[in-house]
Design a protein around this motif. Structure first.
Motif, PDB file in Angstrom:
ATOM      1  N   ALA A 125       0.830  -1.209   0.000  1.00 49.35           N
ATOM      2  CA  ALA A 125       0.000   0.000   0.000  1.00 49.35           C
ATOM      3  C   ALA A 125       0.865   1.259   0.000  1.00 49.35           C
ATOM      4  CB  ALA A 125      -0.934  -0.006   1.208  1.00 49.35           C
ATOM      5  N   ALA A 126       1.979   1.215   0.745  1.00 53.01           N
ATOM      6  CA  ALA A 126       2.877   2.375   0.779  1.00 53.01           C
ATOM      7  C   ALA A 126       3.517   2.606  -0.576  1.00 53.01           C
ATOM      8  CB  ALA A 126       3.950   2.170   1.847  1.00 53.01           C
ATOM      9  N   VAL A 127       3.903   1.530  -1.261  1.00 51.84           N
ATOM     10  CA  VAL A 127       4.478   1.652  -2.595  1.00 51.84           C
ATOM     11  C   VAL A 127       3.452   2.219  -3.571  1.00 51.84           C
ATOM     12  CG1 VAL A 127       5.387   0.334  -4.556  1.00 51.84           C
ATOM     13  CG2 VAL A 127       6.208  -0.150  -2.244  1.00 51.84           C
ATOM     14  N   MET A 128       2.227   1.736  -3.492  1.00 46.58           N
ATOM     15  CA  MET A 128       1.171   2.243  -4.363  1.00 46.58           C
ATOM     16  C   MET A 128       0.911   3.722  -4.107  1.00 46.58           C
ATOM     17  SD  MET A 128      -1.177   2.099  -6.673  1.00 46.58           S
ATOM     18  CE  MET A 128      -1.319   0.365  -7.105  1.00 46.58           C
ATOM     19  N   THR A 129       0.853   4.137  -2.846  1.00 45.46           N
ATOM     20  CA  THR A 129       0.612   5.539  -2.518  1.00 45.46           C
ATOM     21  C   THR A 129       1.741   6.421  -3.031  1.00 45.46           C
ATOM     22  OG1 THR A 129      -0.649   4.944  -0.547  1.00 45.46           O
ATOM     23  CG2 THR A 129       0.252   7.171  -0.630  1.00 45.46           C
ATOM     24  N   ALA A 130       2.978   5.949  -2.913  1.00 44.87           N
ATOM     25  CA  ALA A 130       4.132   6.761  -3.308  1.00 44.87           C
ATOM     26  C   ALA A 130       4.330   6.823  -4.816  1.00 44.87           C
ATOM     27  CB  ALA A 130       5.392   6.210  -2.653  1.00 44.87           C
ATOM     28  N   THR A 131       3.914   5.776  -5.536  1.00 41.22           N
ATOM     29  CA  THR A 131       4.249   5.705  -6.958  1.00 41.22           C
ATOM     30  C   THR A 131       3.062   5.485  -7.885  1.00 41.22           C
ATOM     31  OG1 THR A 131       4.574   3.295  -6.911  1.00 41.22           O
ATOM     32  CG2 THR A 131       6.479   4.689  -6.350  1.00 41.22           C
ATOM     33  N   GLY A 132       1.944   4.973  -7.359  1.00 41.93           N
ATOM     34  CA  GLY A 132       0.847   4.577  -8.237  1.00 41.93           C
ATOM     35  C   GLY A 132       1.106   3.250  -8.927  1.00 41.93           C
ATOM     36  N   LEU A 133       2.109   2.493  -8.458  1.00 43.48           N
ATOM     37  CA  LEU A 133       2.516   1.255  -9.108  1.00 43.48           C
ATOM     38  C   LEU A 133       2.323   0.066  -8.173  1.00 43.48           C
ATOM     39  CD1 LEU A 133       5.891   2.562 -10.587  1.00 43.48           C
ATOM     40  CD2 LEU A 133       3.714   2.315 -11.809  1.00 43.48           C
ATOM     41  N   THR A 134       2.145  -1.109  -8.777  1.00 43.80           N
ATOM     42  CA  THR A 134       2.022  -2.336  -7.997  1.00 43.80           C
ATOM     43  C   THR A 134       3.364  -3.053  -7.918  1.00 43.80           C
ATOM     44  OG1 THR A 134       1.435  -3.721  -9.893  1.00 43.80           O
ATOM     45  CG2 THR A 134      -0.363  -2.609  -8.721  1.00 43.80           C
ATOM     46  N   CYS A 135       3.477  -3.897  -6.908  1.00 44.20           N
ATOM     47  CA  CYS A 135       4.665  -4.728  -6.750  1.00 44.20           C
ATOM     48  C   CYS A 135       4.233  -6.095  -6.260  1.00 44.20           C
ATOM     49  CB  CYS A 135       5.650  -4.091  -5.767  1.00 44.20           C
ATOM     50  SG  CYS A 135       5.012  -3.933  -4.078  1.00 44.20           S
ATOM     51  N   SER A 136       5.150  -7.054  -6.335  1.00 45.81           N
ATOM     52  CA  SER A 136       4.905  -8.400  -5.814  1.00 45.81           C
ATOM     53  C   SER A 136       5.951  -8.708  -4.762  1.00 45.81           C
ATOM     54  CB  SER A 136       4.959  -9.433  -6.940  1.00 45.81           C
ATOM     55  OG  SER A 136       3.901  -9.209  -7.861  1.00 45.81           O
ATOM     56  N   ILE A 137       5.528  -9.402  -3.699  1.00 46.48           N
ATOM     57  CA  ILE A 137       6.397  -9.650  -2.552  1.00 46.48           C
ATOM     58  C   ILE A 137       6.389 -11.132  -2.209  1.00 46.48           C
ATOM     59  CG2 ILE A 137       6.778  -9.195  -0.095  1.00 46.48           C
ATOM     60  CD1 ILE A 137       5.564  -6.463  -0.452  1.00 46.48           C
ATOM     61  N   GLY A 138       7.575 -11.683  -1.985  1.00 51.22           N
ATOM     62  CA  GLY A 138       7.718 -13.013  -1.417  1.00 51.22           C
ATOM     63  C   GLY A 138       8.366 -12.894  -0.051  1.00 51.22           C
ATOM     64  N   ILE A 139       7.818 -13.574   0.948  1.00 53.85           N
ATOM     65  CA  ILE A 139       8.375 -13.553   2.313  1.00 53.85           C
ATOM     66  C   ILE A 139       8.642 -14.988   2.748  1.00 53.85           C
ATOM     67  CG2 ILE A 139       8.026 -12.898   4.717  1.00 53.85           C
ATOM     68  CD1 ILE A 139       6.211 -10.671   3.815  1.00 53.85           C
ATOM     69  N   THR A 140       9.910 -15.287   3.042  1.00 55.35           N
ATOM     70  CA  THR A 140      10.346 -16.618   3.439  1.00 55.35           C
ATOM     71  C   THR A 140      11.492 -16.468   4.438  1.00 55.35           C
ATOM     72  OG1 THR A 140      12.168 -17.006   1.871  1.00 55.35           O
ATOM     73  CG2 THR A 140       9.927 -17.242   1.012  1.00 55.35           C
ATOM     74  N   PRO A 141      12.077 -17.572   4.901  1.00 54.24           N
ATOM     75  CA  PRO A 141      13.214 -17.443   5.815  1.00 54.24           C
ATOM     76  C   PRO A 141      14.538 -17.047   5.164  1.00 54.24           C
ATOM     77  CG  PRO A 141      11.983 -19.453   6.276  1.00 54.24           C
ATOM     78  CD  PRO A 141      11.499 -18.925   4.961  1.00 54.24           C
ATOM     79  N   ASN A 142      14.622 -16.946   3.819  1.00 47.17           N
ATOM     80  CA  ASN A 142      15.892 -16.557   3.214  1.00 47.17           C
ATOM     81  C   ASN A 142      15.696 -15.897   1.851  1.00 47.17           C
ATOM     82  OD1 ASN A 142      15.966 -18.666   1.095  1.00 47.17           O
ATOM     83  ND2 ASN A 142      16.320 -20.088   2.787  1.00 47.17           N
ATOM     84  N   LYS A 143      16.798 -15.345   1.347  1.00 46.00           N
ATOM     85  CA  LYS A 143      16.758 -14.568   0.112  1.00 46.00           C
ATOM     86  C   LYS A 143      16.456 -15.437  -1.107  1.00 46.00           C
ATOM     87  CE  LYS A 143      20.210 -11.499  -0.155  1.00 46.00           C
ATOM     88  NZ  LYS A 143      21.566 -10.913   0.067  1.00 46.00           N
ATOM     89  N   LEU A 144      17.035 -16.609  -1.154  1.00 50.81           N
ATOM     90  CA  LEU A 144      16.839 -17.471  -2.316  1.00 50.81           C
ATOM     91  C   LEU A 144      15.366 -17.827  -2.499  1.00 50.81           C
ATOM     92  CD1 LEU A 144      19.010 -20.333  -3.562  1.00 50.81           C
ATOM     93  CD2 LEU A 144      16.627 -20.852  -3.035  1.00 50.81           C
TER      94      LEU A 144
END
Length: 388
Positions: A154-173
């Motif tokens: 929501a913060a990204v959308m408010t700041a840019t008007g753009l969407t993003c995708s997020i993955g959350i796991t225990p590591n970067k890979l």
């Protein structure tokens, strides 16, 4: 003392990837193109034409003639088989009615800064991975992963008007894999015990670090999925890939990755380069090339000063009309961030480069960097000649 090392189960690492970033920025500017196959990679001369009634006429892929390469495409264009890195003429055969827009890196950098600032206000432990993606360490934030992901989006959308995708796991890979699973505008949250059911059925190429050649070699061994890679005999992998890469393949397939989120790293080099609208000849186009060359040196000097570095090695990069590329380097007795000094050193590099063929790209690089305190200002003492 360093920071305590968290166990994999207690770490929460997010990978945030902006959705079709360059194309999405252009759709903010040209909303009438939403839902259409749009590609980015045209020449600056292919700007949309404003008609008398205020509407805009856009260049079409079918009208393109040249050897360009696409920077990105909208999801509608991707559905037609048009992807980033594809030759523009090939894209024109696949999607002749596709809209062709020129790149605008100033705009993309502007929106990149805005989305990263928006994320940092919520989760400051960020590893910058490029203009459109970041890793975020969420381990210390007392909020559940789903609500946190929604708040960041929501913060990204408010700041840019753009969407993003997020993955959350225990590591970067794993997070890198997961951010791509529900695109666009997706959220994927994964625990380690979910790897067999959600990660192992995926193709091996979904692992960042397995490229086309390694993928083909694995396929030749009968290994197509991540699960098959996880179950592969380590000795078999070692015999075909060597010990180091085979060990990494085996760990990656099982979701093992202990890399931390690195919030600061020293750059190895700073460079600026430009690809010309038409090929330029070192002799016939001497004046134009001299102006471009000097401007690149000035921008490298400004980048060094802004980031607080000086350079001991100045280099150039030339790409000819036949796509052959050469580089030359010049070592300085003392590190510098002065534009005139950089220009003279780059000129010395140029003396040692073949200059018989036409050029399609020219670049200047500052390497062997040393951090310094304070900032200076760059002034060109003289413009000089490209060829001396």
């Amino acid at each position: 003392m360093g920071e305590p090392v968290l166990s994999p189960a207690s770490r929460r690492i997010a990978h945030l990837d902006m959705d079709a970033f360059y194309a999405s920025v252009e759709l903010l500017r040209y909303p009438e193109l939403r839902g259409l196959p749009v590609v980015i990679g045209g020449r600056r001369t292919q700007q949309p034409q404003v008609l008398p009634d205020g509407s805009r006429r856009f260049a079409r892929l079918r009208d393109y003639v040249g050897r360009g390469v696409l920077t990105t495409s909208t999801y509608e264009a991707r559905a037609l088989g048009v992807f980033s890195g594809m030759g523009t003429m090939k894209a024109a055969r696949l999607a002749p009615d596709g809209i062709l827009l020129p790149v605008d890196f100033d705009a993309y950098r502007h929106y990149s800064r805005r989305f990263k600032e928006a994320v940092a206000a919520i989760a400051p432990k960020i590893e910058d991975r490029g203009i459109d993606e970041i890793y975020i360490d969420l381990s210390d934030i007392p909020e559940d992963s789903l609500s946190l992901a929604r708040r960041i989006k929501a913060a990204v959308m408010t700041a840019t008007g753009l969407t993003c995708s997020i993955g959350i796991t225990p590591n970067k890979l794993l997070s890198k894999i997961c951010s791509d699973l529900e695109k666009p505008d997706g959220i994927t949250i994964l625990a380690l015990d979910e790897i067999p059911g959600r990660i192992w059925p995926l193709p091996v190429r979904k692992i960042n670090g397995i490229g086309p050649k390694a993928g083909e070699k694995l396929a030749g061994l009968g290994i197509a999925t991540i699960g098959e890679l996880a179950a592969a005999d380590p000795a078999l992998l070692q015999s075909h890939f060597g010990l180091a890469y085979a060990t990494w393949l085996h760990d990656a397939a099982r979701g093992v990755d202990d890399r931390p989120v690195v919030t600061h790293s020293e750059p190895r080099s700073i460079s600026r380069e430009t690809t010309f609208e038409r090929d330029l000849h070192p002799r016939e186009d001497r004046a134009a090339l001299s102006e471009i060359f000097t401007a690149l040196c000035l921008r490298v000097a400004e980048d060094l000063q802004r980031k607080g570095y000086r350079s001991r090695t100045i280099g150039i990069k030339l790409r000819y009309d036949d796509f052959a590329t050469v580089t030359r380097d010049f070592s300085l007795p003392t590190a510098t961030d002065d534009a005139a000094t950089i220009r003279r050193a780059a000129g010395e590099c140029l003396r040692r480069a073949p200059l018989e063929k036409r050029l399609r790209l020219l670049g200047v690089r500052a390497g062997n960097l040393l951090p310094v305190a304070g900032e200076g200002t760059a002034e060109m003492a003289v413009q000089g000649e490209l060829l001396v």
